[in-house]
Scaffold this motif. Structure first.
Motif: not given
Length: 135
Positions: A95-102, A109-124
């Motif tokens: 969902g974040l990837l879709k939102m970022l690209t839209e 690659y950049a969208a994946g990096l941004i979404s990965s950082l956000i999801v990392a916080g949620i997963s903790f």
């Protein structure tokens, strides 16, 4: 050596040692998963399939590293909860990837990096209180 490093960082920064451990292991897990994601994008997979593949492979790696080095809990019976957390994180990530690209970020690659950082916080938070809780 890892424990001493985390303890020293915690003393210097006043950040709880578990958070330091999470950040260190999380960087390693995120790099591993992002590397897989980037590889899958490079190989031509759709971004949703790339996230799915990196998530499924990353789950096995992350379960062991978080359990052993962050939460000190290697109980394999918690793997089902871990899968549930990462299943939810998959949908958040897509969902974040879709939102970022839209929103105009055309670089997957950049969208994946941004979404990965956000999801990392949620997963903790989910791992701490749902998967590896001491209850």
């Amino acid at each position: 050596m890892f424990s001493a490093f985390c303890k020293q960082c915690s003393t210097l920064t006043k950040i709880p040692e578990q958070m330091i451990r999470f950040l260190c292991v999380g960087v390693m897990n995120t790099a591993f998963a992002y590397g897989l994601y980037a590889l899958f994008i490079f190989l031509g997979l759709h971004y949703a399939a790339a996230v799915l593949g990196s998530t499924l492979i990353g789950i096995c790696f992350s379960f062991k590293t978080f359990g052993k080095w962050v939460f000190f809990n290697t109980d394999n019976r918690r793997l089902i909860r871990f899968f549930a957390v990462y299943g939810g994180c998959y949908f958040i990530n897509v969902g974040l990837l879709k939102m970022l690209t839209e929103a105009g970020l055309d670089n997957w690659y950049a969208a994946g990096l941004i979404s990965s950082l956000i999801v990392a916080g949620i997963s903790f938070v989910l791992n701490k209180f749902f998967v590896f809780s001491k209850k």
